[in-house]
Design a protein around this motif. Structure first.
Motif, PDB file in Angstrom:
ATOM      1  N   ALA A  23       0.837  -1.211   0.000  1.00 23.73           N
ATOM      2  CA  ALA A  23       0.000   0.000   0.000  1.00 23.73           C
ATOM      3  C   ALA A  23       0.868   1.256   0.000  1.00 23.73           C
ATOM      4  N   ASP A  24       1.921   1.244   0.786  1.00 23.47           N
ATOM      5  CA  ASP A  24       2.826   2.398   0.839  1.00 23.47           C
ATOM      6  C   ASP A  24       3.467   2.640  -0.524  1.00 23.47           C
ATOM      7  N   ARG A  25       3.886   1.572  -1.178  1.00 26.27           N
ATOM      8  CA  ARG A  25       4.532   1.709  -2.494  1.00 26.27           C
ATOM      9  C   ARG A  25       3.521   2.069  -3.576  1.00 26.27           C
ATOM     10  N   LEU A  26       2.300   1.548  -3.469  1.00 25.18           N
ATOM     11  CA  LEU A  26       1.259   1.931  -4.424  1.00 25.18           C
ATOM     12  C   LEU A  26       0.962   3.420  -4.334  1.00 25.18           C
ATOM     13  N   GLU A  27       0.980   3.945  -3.130  1.00 23.16           N
ATOM     14  CA  GLU A  27       0.759   5.385  -2.955  1.00 23.16           C
ATOM     15  C   GLU A  27       1.827   6.193  -3.694  1.00 23.16           C
ATOM     16  N   SER A  28       3.046   5.673  -3.745  1.00 20.12           N
ATOM     17  CA  SER A  28       4.133   6.351  -4.459  1.00 20.12           C
ATOM     18  C   SER A  28       3.897   6.410  -5.958  1.00 20.12           C
ATOM     19  N   LEU A  29       3.038   5.538  -6.462  1.00 19.99           N
ATOM     20  CA  LEU A  29       2.727   5.523  -7.889  1.00 19.99           C
ATOM     21  C   LEU A  29       1.474   6.327  -8.218  1.00 19.99           C
ATOM     22  N   LEU A  76       9.255   3.436 -11.449  1.00 23.46           N
ATOM     23  CA  LEU A  76       8.924   2.380 -12.405  1.00 23.46           C
ATOM     24  C   LEU A  76       9.445   1.009 -11.972  1.00 23.46           C
ATOM     25  N   GLY A  77      10.318   0.972 -10.994  1.00 24.48           N
ATOM     26  CA  GLY A  77      10.807  -0.297 -10.462  1.00 24.48           C
ATOM     27  C   GLY A  77       9.954  -0.853  -9.336  1.00 24.48           C
ATOM     28  N   LEU A  78       9.012  -0.055  -8.839  1.00 22.43           N
ATOM     29  CA  LEU A  78       8.202  -0.490  -7.703  1.00 22.43           C
ATOM     30  C   LEU A  78       7.372  -1.746  -7.953  1.00 22.43           C
ATOM     31  N   PRO A  79       6.806  -1.958  -9.152  1.00 22.30           N
ATOM     32  CA  PRO A  79       6.037  -3.208  -9.335  1.00 22.30           C
ATOM     33  C   PRO A  79       6.849  -4.461  -9.010  1.00 22.30           C
ATOM     34  N   GLY A  80       8.125  -4.438  -9.280  1.00 20.14           N
ATOM     35  CA  GLY A  80       8.969  -5.598  -8.994  1.00 20.14           C
ATOM     36  C   GLY A  80       9.281  -5.801  -7.524  1.00 20.14           C
ATOM     37  N   ALA A  91       0.304  -2.173  -9.083  1.00 23.81           N
ATOM     38  CA  ALA A  91       1.504  -1.363  -9.334  1.00 23.81           C
ATOM     39  C   ALA A  91       1.876  -1.363 -10.810  1.00 23.81           C
ATOM     40  N   THR A  92       1.712  -2.488 -11.471  1.00 22.24           N
ATOM     41  CA  THR A  92       2.002  -2.572 -12.902  1.00 22.24           C
ATOM     42  C   THR A  92       1.076  -1.651 -13.682  1.00 22.24           C
ATOM     43  N   CYS A  93      -0.190  -1.629 -13.317  1.00 22.78           N
ATOM     44  CA  CYS A  93      -1.162  -0.747 -13.957  1.00 22.78           C
ATOM     45  C   CYS A  93      -0.781   0.719 -13.738  1.00 22.78           C
TER      46      CYS A  93
END
Length: 103
Positions: A23-29, A76-80, A91-93
């Motif tokens: 969730a934290d990383r999704l917020e970054s996107l 752009l590396g967050l999905p991984g 995250a990919t979306c």
């Protein structure tokens, strides 16, 4: 909870910690962090992008100098780095949206 921090590089062990980290990383996107990227870059005196090579095809990425480089160096590396299947899907979306926005 330290496990959700990107910079701490602590592996999440429990399902709950994995969900919070995702969730934290999704917020970054998301849109708010997109705006934050440019806000912080402005505070640091960075330029939006290198007009001669905006996507760094011929130069080294430098997100301290060029705001747009932050997309490639981190966002752009967050999905991984996602811990759950649904987190990776979301995250990919979101990353695809950023790539479209960059173009």
């Amino acid at each position: 909870m330290l496990a959700h921090s990107f910079s701490a590089d602590i592996r999440s062990e429990t399902l709950e910690a994995k969900i919070v980290q995702d969730a934290d990383r999704l917020e970054s996107l998301g849109a708010n962090d997109l705006a934050r990227t440019f806000y912080v870059s402005g505070l640091l005196g960075s330029v939006l992008f290198d007009s001669e090579d905006p996507f760094a095809t011929e130069r080294t990425l430098n997100d301290f100098e060029w705001a747009l480089d932050h997309f490639q160096t981190k966002l752009l590396g967050l999905p991984g780095t996602m811990q759950t299947e649904e987190g990776r899907r979301m995250a990919t979306c979101s990353a695809r949206f950023l790539v479209i926005w960059m173009a």
